[in-house]
Design an enzyme around this catalytic site. Structure first.
Site, short mmCIF file in Angstrom:
data_model
loop_
_atom_site.label_atom_id
_atom_site.label_comp_id
_atom_site.label_asym_id
_atom_site.label_seq_id
_atom_site.Cartn_x
_atom_site.Cartn_y
_atom_site.Cartn_z
N CYS A 2 6.18 -17.76 -33.31
CA CYS A 2 4.73 -17.83 -33.30
C CYS A 2 4.28 -17.46 -34.70
CB CYS A 2 4.15 -16.82 -32.31
SG CYS A 2 4.90 -16.94 -30.69
N TRP A 71 4.10 -20.18 -29.54
CA TRP A 71 5.10 -21.12 -29.03
C TRP A 71 5.80 -20.37 -27.91
CZ3 TRP A 71 10.51 -21.46 -28.65
CH2 TRP A 71 11.01 -22.74 -28.43
N ASN A 95 5.11 -11.71 -32.93
CA ASN A 95 6.03 -12.82 -33.10
C ASN A 95 7.44 -12.26 -32.97
OD1 ASN A 95 7.37 -14.42 -36.04
ND2 ASN A 95 7.50 -15.12 -33.95
N GLY A 96 8.22 -12.84 -32.05
CA GLY A 96 9.59 -12.35 -31.87
C GLY A 96 9.93 -12.32 -30.40
N GLU A 462 21.73 -37.72 -37.31
CA GLU A 462 20.42 -37.28 -37.77
C GLU A 462 19.33 -38.28 -37.37
OE1 GLU A 462 19.06 -34.71 -38.61
OE2 GLU A 462 17.29 -35.24 -39.78
N HIS A 485 34.67 -45.17 -25.06
CA HIS A 485 35.29 -44.16 -24.20
C HIS A 485 34.31 -43.58 -23.19
CE1 HIS A 485 39.03 -44.33 -26.39
NE2 HIS A 485 38.36 -44.22 -27.53
#
Ligand code: F6R
Length: 589
Positions: A2, A71, A95-96, A462, A485
């Protein structure tokens, strides 16, 4: 993951907080909130969605405040779970991740405390409120002693309305003096302005912002003196210019970024240090996540093929759970754009504990990774705003391929050259625009596949990641030879398949896989530097790139794939800069 911001000063806090939060949206954008105090009353405004949802709060009165863009990690995306969180006289943003949140919460509940949200962050507010005996800093220190996990917090107390207290453990946090006030934030752009003096907190440090003074201290309240950070105001300031999205702008910046990264390597003596460390190393491990992990794969392929130096690449989130063997003389190379990716940092800490020398290839200067590593090389990608990494990937490749070329010459081996790569990247962007005609095949597809062999496979991985993260289309990147495969069973008429083909020695082998897909009805698209393959009957459309040493070719072949992801995302009505559920800086495990 966040973003947090705080202000205390002569200006009205709300506009400062909201403007700062816009700059932190790359860290998450599920929900947003601010708390503003006028010295008597504290008002909290929280909304689901992006920062623009709280634009109407600009007029809130008060010269002290904190803000947060979220988030979600613990708890759904709801107004209740949005920050700031409050317990009695304490209001905070966090945040964390509090790893022992369940245990701490049940202890609070046993004391009869009620929780308003499902978040781990609210637990911190309860801890601080329980510890509060008239001094906010003391209460914050005592609360932090009980937390296992990571946090950057900014805390307000209604009984001390002219004070803001912050703490940091494994989540970035800066404090400083800006125009007419004191600031705190997760990242520089949120608070950078002409004349600002900013300081980066270290793990275990606290800061008290009060009046015109900032005091930084440790858990024993011993004052810590710090050098101000250097920051480039221009770099922090990003605008779209004539572009619709940052992602498209950032793809166009690739040639410049390659040049800047090359120039930095040429003048930076750390580069020769880095090569010397590599020379003395017996065992190389590379750790990274996502796109940076793909850079690691490209690095490994080139190191082994050009220099005959073996290396092992690990997904950082797997590294520490695999009981990795760190022998004497192990060099661990961590690659990261943000330098704040929790999984990468955890791998680095583990390798350091086991005695490895840690080298970092990182874009963000004051990041935790840059601080943790013994040797650091900076990529020169500038600020990357779009969540999907583009130019930072190419910059990482420029750095790792330059290392490979330098190592080859130290070892008396012949290396292909990167000369002219910036001009070729420019031509690759122009040629890559051709993918716009591919978009109708992808935009409505159920799934898609990206294939290649060797280095071409690294680019394919990517390309596939880029497409899925911003277009939300299921996609797999695959070794071309592996298709038969199992995955071939998924190919149906018109399934789009992208083949990357930049190595002549294995071109026919890749074409075998192309033929296998084609004969099951796939629409096959080709990214190549060999004109003769573009006209093959199996190929629906192709992008012809400039020739490039195959071992370094992902630096070019990825460009049309980045563009394909971008245009497909736009065609599907998505915002490519802000894909759902994702954030730019993944500071949680
Ligand atoms: C994909 C993307 C992510 C990051 C990953 C690592 O476009 O951006 O996969 O590459 O989260 O981030 P950094 O490089 O900051 O460690």
């Amino acid at each position: 993951m966040c973003g947090i911001v705080g202000y205390l000063g002569k200006r009205q806090a709300a506009p400062v907080l909201i403007d700062g939060l816009y700059q932190l949206e790359y860290r998450g954008y599920d929900s947003v909130g601010i708390a503003v105090s006028d010295g008597k009353k504290l008002k909290i405004i929280k909304k689901i969605g992006r920062v623009k949802e709280i634009e109407t709060a600009r007029d809130e009165i008060g010269r002290v405040g904190i803000g947060h863009t979220r988030w979600a990690t613990h708890g759904d995306v709801t107004v209740e779970n949005a920050h700031p969180h409050t317990c009695r006289n304490i209001t905070l943003v966090h945040n964390g991740i509090v790893e022992n949140a369940a245990k701490l919460k049940s202890e609070c509940e046993k004391r009869g405390e009620r929780f308003a949200s499902d978040t781990d962050s609210e637990v911190i507010a309860h801890l601080i409120a329980a510890e509060y005996q008239g001094d906010l800093l003391d209460a914050v220190i005592r609360a932090c002693n009980q937390i296992v996990g990571s946090y950057a917090i900014a805390v307000l107390c209604e009984d001390e309305p002219a004070r803001l207290v912050c703490a940091r453990m494994r989540s970035p946090l800066i404090v400083g003096r800006a125009k007419d006030g004191l600031v705190v934030a997760s990242d520089i752009p949120a608070v950078a302005e002409e004349g600002a003096v900013l300081y980066s907190l270290k793990d275990g440090e606290f800061a008290v912002l009060e009046g015109e003074k900032i005091v930084i201290c440790n858990a024993s309240r011993a004052e810590v003196r710090k050098e101000p950070m250097e920051f480039d105001l221009e770099e922090g300031r990003v605008d779209l210019g004539p572009y619709r999205h940052f992602m498209r702008k950032e793809i166009d910046q690739i040639p410049i970024v390659l040049r800047q990264s090359r120039e930095e390597i040429e003048r930076n003596f750390c580069f020769s240090d880095f090569c010397k460390v590599l020379c003395q190393t017996e065992y190389i491990q590379i750790v990274a996540c996502g796109t940076a992990y793909h850079s690691g794969l490209c690095f490994q392929a080139a190191l082994e093929r050009v220099c005959r130096i073996p290396a092992e690449v690990f997904i950082a989130s797997e590294y520490r759970y695999m009981d990795p063997i760190v022998r004497r003389g192990t060099l661990l190379i961590a690659i990261s754009q943000s330098g704040e990716t929790a999984d990468t940092l955890a791998a680095v800490r583990l390798a350091k504990r086991k005695g490895a020398h840690v080298a970092a290839i990182v874009n963000v200067k004051y990041s935790s990774l840059a601080r943790l590593a013994d040797t650091v090389l900076f990529t020169q990608a500038g600020r990357e705003v779009a969540v999907a990494a583009t130019k930072s990937f190419n910059a990482q490749l420029m750095v790792v391929y330059s290392i490979v070329a330098a190592m080859a010459s130290i070892r008396g081996k012949k290396s292909p050259s990167l000369r002219g790569i910036e001009g070729k990247a420019l031509r690759a962007i122009a040629a890559g625009e051709g993918v716009r005609s591919w978009v109708p095949y992808f935009a409505g597809a159920k799934s898609s596949y990206f294939i290649g062999r060797g280095e071409d496979m690294c680019a394919a991985l990517e390309g596939s990641l880029k497409l899925k993260e911003i277009s939300y289309l299921p996609s797999e990147g695959y070794a071309a030879g592996e298709l038969k495969h199992g995955t071939l069973a998924l190919i149906e008429p018109y399934t789009p398949v992208v083949a990357v083909l930049m190595r002549r020695d294995i071109a026919e082998k890749t074409m075998n896989a192309v033929h296998e897909a084609y004969s099951r009805g796939a629409s096959v698209f080709l990214v190549t530097c060999f004109e003769e393959y573009c006209g093959r009957k199996e190929i629906t459309a192709s992008v012809l790139l400039p020739k490039c040493p195959p071992v370094f070719s992902p630096i070019l072949s990825v460009i049309p794939l980045q563009l394909l992801a971008y245009y497909t995302s736009v065609a599907r009505g998505n915002n490519p800069d802000k894909p759902r559920n994702l954030a730019k800086s993944v500071t949680v495990e």
